[in-house]
Design a protein around this motif. Sequence first.
Motif, PDB file in Angstrom:
ATOM      1  N   LEU A 142      -7.052  13.738   5.045  1.00  0.00           N
ATOM      2  CA  LEU A 142      -6.591  12.857   6.113  1.00  0.00           C
ATOM      3  C   LEU A 142      -6.052  11.583   5.472  1.00  0.00           C
ATOM      4  O   LEU A 142      -6.806  10.781   4.911  1.00  0.00           O
ATOM      5  CB  LEU A 142      -7.734  12.525   7.069  1.00  0.00           C
ATOM      6  N   GLU A 143      -4.754  11.416   5.537  1.00  0.00           N
ATOM      7  CA  GLU A 143      -4.134  10.258   4.888  1.00  0.00           C
ATOM      8  C   GLU A 143      -4.576   8.952   5.533  1.00  0.00           C
ATOM      9  O   GLU A 143      -4.800   8.878   6.748  1.00  0.00           O
ATOM     10  CB  GLU A 143      -2.614  10.380   4.961  1.00  0.00           C
ATOM     11  N   LEU A 144      -4.704   7.924   4.706  1.00  0.00           N
ATOM     12  CA  LEU A 144      -4.979   6.591   5.221  1.00  0.00           C
ATOM     13  C   LEU A 144      -3.685   5.923   5.667  1.00  0.00           C
ATOM     14  O   LEU A 144      -2.587   6.348   5.302  1.00  0.00           O
ATOM     15  CB  LEU A 144      -5.678   5.758   4.149  1.00  0.00           C
ATOM     16  N   ASP A 145      -3.825   4.883   6.449  1.00  0.00           N
ATOM     17  CA  ASP A 145      -2.688   4.260   7.118  1.00  0.00           C
ATOM     18  C   ASP A 145      -1.634   3.726   6.153  1.00  0.00           C
ATOM     19  O   ASP A 145      -0.440   3.880   6.376  1.00  0.00           O
ATOM     20  CB  ASP A 145      -3.195   3.117   8.001  1.00  0.00           C
ATOM     21  N   HIS A 146      -2.055   3.104   5.068  1.00  0.00           N
ATOM     22  CA  HIS A 146      -1.091   2.549   4.109  1.00  0.00           C
ATOM     23  C   HIS A 146      -1.797   2.282   2.793  1.00  0.00           C
ATOM     24  O   HIS A 146      -3.033   2.295   2.716  1.00  0.00           O
ATOM     25  CB  HIS A 146      -0.456   1.263   4.638  1.00  0.00           C
ATOM     26  N   ALA A 147      -1.019   2.035   1.765  1.00  0.00           N
ATOM     27  CA  ALA A 147      -1.570   1.686   0.462  1.00  0.00           C
ATOM     28  C   ALA A 147      -1.943   0.202   0.474  1.00  0.00           C
ATOM     29  O   ALA A 147      -1.076  -0.672   0.583  1.00  0.00           O
ATOM     30  CB  ALA A 147      -0.545   1.975  -0.636  1.00  0.00           C
TER      31      ALA A 147
END
Length: 223
Positions: A75-80
């Motif tokens: 599940l990707e996080l919103d941003h780096a």
Amino acid sequence: DWAGNAAARIEAGHPGAVALVALGCGGDANPEPRGLLEHVSRHGQTIATEVERLLAGPLHPLGPVTSASYRRIELELDHAVTREELQARMGKPQKQMVAYAASKFLLQLDAGHALPAAVPYPVQAWRFGNDLAMVFLGGEVLSDYSLRLRRELNSTRLWVNAYANSVPCYIASQRMFAEGGYEVGGSMDFYGWPTRLAIGTEDRIIAAVREQLPPAFVRAAGK
């Protein structure tokens, strides 16, 4: 605490039985009233009474598990999250947990380690022929997931469990991202993630569930 109270009541009424409590997608739900010891017994009795009502009704025997599957998705996080962003969080002493978490992430960067970009997430399914499908989702899953799965799959033959296999964080639904709040964002500091999950998380999880179930469990269009 109500879970243990309910199990004790059920087992007392059925000697030799073992009562196990499975939680569904209740990440955004709480029993009410709550906060006092007397509420534990009150909610335990409510659950035990409902179990007795169901046991007195018609029941359908199940055979063994005929199929079991398990997947781990990312599940990707919103941003780096950048060092500058973390340093800005450090400047908010009134939000102690935010500042504390930011300090830990900065230590990771100082040690030469990249911050996580995704959350490993388990999705599991058991099938009892075409009679029942049990779905197991990790994390504190919000109620929208159960409601959506029951809309898209056959709700009379579907049992959705959460808090299963691991609890990496709250699993916010698409609807909640616009609202923000603790489950969507603030809780991630307590779970050790540098930012919230990315928009699109709900679709990714629902797709992983559907991939593990055959067409017999998919609700026909218009029904």
